[in-house]
Design an enzyme around this catalytic site. Structure first.
Site, PDB file in Angstrom:
ATOM      1  CG  ASP A 158      -2.142   0.966   1.002  1.00  0.00           C
ATOM      2  OD1 ASP A 158      -2.366   1.421  -0.138  1.00  0.00           O
ATOM      3  OD2 ASP A 158      -2.821   1.258   1.999  1.00  0.00           O
ATOM      4  CE  LYS A 160      -2.772   4.825   1.348  1.00  0.00           C
ATOM      5  NZ  LYS A 160      -4.251   4.736   1.330  1.00  0.00           N
ATOM      6  CG  ASN A 163       0.662   4.350   3.890  1.00  0.00           C
ATOM      7  OD1 ASN A 163       0.064   4.897   4.818  1.00  0.00           O
ATOM      8  ND2 ASN A 163       0.126   3.390   3.155  1.00  0.00           N
ATOM      9  CB  THR A 196      -4.944   3.068  -2.087  1.00  0.00           C
ATOM     10  OG1 THR A 196      -4.684   2.810  -0.702  1.00  0.00           O
ATOM     11  CG2 THR A 196      -5.798   4.322  -2.228  1.00  0.00           C
TER      12      THR A 196
END
Ligand code: ADE
Length: 313
Positions: A158, A160, A163, A196
């Site tokens: 994940d 992105k 993060n 996502t």
């Protein structure tokens, strides 16, 4: 510890009944070893709080995961995987370190690095987009952290800008391994649908498959976003976004740096085995080939984590 007025300034509560308890100096910490401050972030099963240790006086981020939420959502394994991933990755400057993990009746507590400059997403939103020297510097740090993570058999799944955190020196710290996967010896792919929409790779949508290469797809999306100030793939619904992703339909805006564009083009490739950085060591698209891309020509890899960040603009 700071006098009460300063505590309040820093966002630490002063009406904490545990405040008068003595600090522990060894062994597993407990809640009483921390003075909690502002909320830094909130997820579905967790809240990240700023906390000051009564033992060493340093600031940490404490991820508080509510057990009842985990159990109700069948996510107990997720918390275990996050802890396992963080333990494996301890020590790399581009990844948040886990200092302690403890629990009480109600919650799990992960004591991690506090990244004082918050999320990369907020920086992109504030500035609109990043200057090419910044994109180059942050992309190089992400590439280095990904190479390390994958060498330890961990997939993030994940990646992105939310993060990717920034520490007090504006260097990156990749966080949130809540969807991370620790691969077993010889294991190469995972088959849980996570992530996502804007950053999900075609193989996840088409075959429910994620490998190291899927993190490189997301990396391509992040470079695009830092440079252009908007998503590479984003439509009115996740369904429409996924259609664009599966066809690898994206356009770079006018004025997009040519070498950045070439790099993005080599990461946003449909076949996961052909993405730059994702190949096995020694192959033409291994992590060294990624680091040798012309976009990174001015990066000194040996001092990447000690060089000052470029001016943030
Ligand atoms: N938000 C979520 N995690 C964080 C951390 N470790 N440091 C700063 N802000 C955060």
């Amino acid at each position: 510890r700071p006098p009460p007025y300063l505590s309040r300034e820093l966002g630490y509560s002063t009406n904490n009944s545990a405040q008068s308890l003595p600090a522990r100096s060894s062994g597993k910490p407990t809640l009483h070893d921390f003075q909690f401050g502002v909320t830094l972030g909130e997820g579905s099963y967790s809240t990240v709080k700023l906390a000051k240790s009564r033992v060493d006086g340093k600031e940490y981020a404490v991820k508080v995961i509510t057990k009842s939420h985990l159990i109700r959502a069948n996510k107990v394994e997720t918390a275990a995987a996050e802890r396992k991933a963080l333990i494996r990755l301890n020590g790399h400057p581009g990844i948040v370190s886990l200092y302690h993990a403890f629990q009480d009746e109600w919650s799990l507590y992960f004591v991690i690095d506090y990244a004082a400059n918050g999320e990369m997403q907020a920086l992109i939103s504030r500035l609109g987009s990043l200057s090419i020297p910044c994109v180059r510097y942050y992309s190089a740090q992400i590439a280095d952290a990904l190479e390390f993570m994958h060498s330890k058999g961990v997939l993030h799944r994940d990646l992105k800008p939310e993060n990717i955190l920034l520490d007090d020196a504006f260097r990156i710290k990749i966080a949130d391994f809540g969807t991370g996967k620790v691969l077993e010896q010889g294991e190469e792919r995972a088959t849980t649908f996570v992530g996502t929409a804007q950053y999900q790779a075609p193989e996840l949508l088409e075959r429910k498959e994620t490998t190291k290469s899927s993190d490189y797809w997301a990396f391509g999306c992040v470079i695009y976003q830092m440079t252009a100030g908007r998503f590479a793939f984003n439509e009115l619904s996740d369904y429409l976004t996924w259609q664009k992703v599966k066809r690898v339909e994206y356009e770079v805006p006018d004025g997009f740096d040519e070498q950045a564009k070439d790099l993005v083009n080599k990461l946003l490739v449909h076949d996961p085995t052909l993405r730059l950085g994702a190949g096995p060591t020694g192959s033409p698209n291994d992590p060294n080939a990624l680091k040798a891309h012309p976009f990174f020509a001015t990066i000194v890899w040996s001092s990447l984590w000690t060089d000052a960040a470029p001016e943030i603009e």
